[in-house]
Write a protein that holds these residues in place. Structure first.
Motif, short mmCIF file in Angstrom:
data_model
loop_
_atom_site.label_atom_id
_atom_site.label_comp_id
_atom_site.label_asym_id
_atom_site.label_seq_id
_atom_site.Cartn_x
_atom_site.Cartn_y
_atom_site.Cartn_z
N ILE A 1 0.66 -1.17 -0.05
CA ILE A 1 -0.12 0.11 0.16
C ILE A 1 0.96 1.33 -0.11
CG2 ILE A 1 -1.66 1.25 1.34
CD1 ILE A 1 -2.95 -1.41 2.32
N LEU A 2 1.89 1.02 0.93
CA LEU A 2 2.79 2.50 0.82
C LEU A 2 3.62 2.48 -0.37
CD1 LEU A 2 4.38 2.36 4.32
CD2 LEU A 2 2.63 3.99 3.50
N ALA A 3 3.84 1.32 -1.27
CA ALA A 3 4.46 1.40 -2.38
C ALA A 3 3.61 2.25 -3.50
CB ALA A 3 4.75 -0.04 -3.09
N VAL A 4 2.24 1.75 -3.23
CA VAL A 4 1.32 2.57 -4.07
C VAL A 4 1.03 4.07 -4.14
CG1 VAL A 4 -1.24 2.96 -4.94
CG2 VAL A 4 0.05 0.51 -4.77
N TYR A 5 1.33 4.33 -2.64
CA TYR A 5 1.40 5.91 -2.19
C TYR A 5 2.52 6.51 -2.68
CZ TYR A 5 1.06 10.05 0.73
OH TYR A 5 1.02 11.13 1.02
N PHE A 6 3.64 6.13 -2.26
CA PHE A 6 4.68 6.65 -2.82
C PHE A 6 5.54 6.49 -4.27
CE2 PHE A 6 5.49 6.39 1.91
CZ PHE A 6 5.66 7.75 2.27
N LYS A 7 4.63 5.54 -4.84
CA LYS A 7 5.03 5.23 -6.21
C LYS A 7 6.28 4.79 -6.35
CE LYS A 7 1.85 8.49 -7.90
NZ LYS A 7 1.67 10.07 -8.48
N SER A 8 6.73 3.94 -5.48
CA SER A 8 8.13 3.36 -5.61
C SER A 8 8.22 1.82 -5.77
CB SER A 8 8.62 3.61 -3.87
OG SER A 8 9.84 2.78 -3.76
N THR A 9 8.95 1.51 -6.62
CA THR A 9 9.18 -0.01 -6.83
C THR A 9 10.11 -0.70 -6.02
OG1 THR A 9 11.13 0.39 -8.20
CG2 THR A 9 9.06 0.40 -9.31
N PHE A 10 10.85 -0.12 -5.24
CA PHE A 10 11.64 -0.74 -4.33
C PHE A 10 10.78 -1.50 -2.91
CE2 PHE A 10 14.65 2.49 -5.65
CZ PHE A 10 15.53 1.63 -6.37
N LEU A 11 9.62 -0.70 -2.54
CA LEU A 11 8.97 -1.22 -1.52
C LEU A 11 8.21 -2.43 -2.34
CD1 LEU A 11 7.46 2.13 -0.08
CD2 LEU A 11 8.85 0.42 1.17
N VAL A 12 7.66 -2.46 -3.14
CA VAL A 12 6.93 -3.54 -3.80
C VAL A 12 8.02 -4.97 -3.79
CG1 VAL A 12 5.95 -4.46 -5.95
CG2 VAL A 12 5.59 -2.14 -5.40
N SER A 13 9.25 -4.72 -4.30
CA SER A 13 9.76 -5.87 -4.11
C SER A 13 10.20 -6.26 -2.75
CB SER A 13 11.33 -5.34 -4.95
OG SER A 13 12.14 -4.36 -4.34
N GLY A 14 10.34 -5.54 -1.82
CA GLY A 14 10.51 -5.82 -0.46
C GLY A 14 9.25 -6.58 0.18
N ALA A 15 7.89 -6.02 -0.45
CA ALA A 15 6.71 -6.59 -0.06
C ALA A 15 6.71 -7.97 -0.62
CB ALA A 15 5.68 -5.73 -0.52
#
Length: 93
Positions: free
Chosen positions: A54-68
């Motif tokens: 959810i935070l990756a969508v908010y911050f538009k970050s691919t790094f958080l998606v890979s961590g998730a």
């Protein structure tokens, strides 16, 4: 419009995730049995992974998606090993 709707949704979601994480943590530390502790740790892992997505969508970050994704896969692997250990008493391939 979409961003304000997302921010309104986040105001409701963040307290729910925090409350769920606290409840899981209490169960993990005070669980009456080993399966309860394992289930609580598993739920915390998937809770954190979903929150990171959810935070990756908010911050538009691919790094958080890979961590998730990594965290969710790790939790799934832990589930398989623990289930195999509880069912057959062995761990491994």
């Amino acid at each position: 419009m979409l961003e304000s709707t997302f921010m309104t949704l986040m105001k409701f979601i963040i307290p729910l995730y925090i409350a769920a994480f606290v409840i899981y943590a209490v169960r993990a530390f005070k669980g009456p049995s080993i399966p309860d502790v394992i289930l609580a740790v598993d739920c915390m892992s998937f809770d954190i992974a979903a929150f990171m997505a959810i935070l990756a969508v908010y911050f538009k970050s691919t790094f958080l998606v890979s961590g998730a994704i990594t965290l969710a896969l790790w939790a799934y692997l832990l589930d398989i090993y623990v289930a195999k250990h509880l069912a057959r008493g062995e761990v491994g391939a």
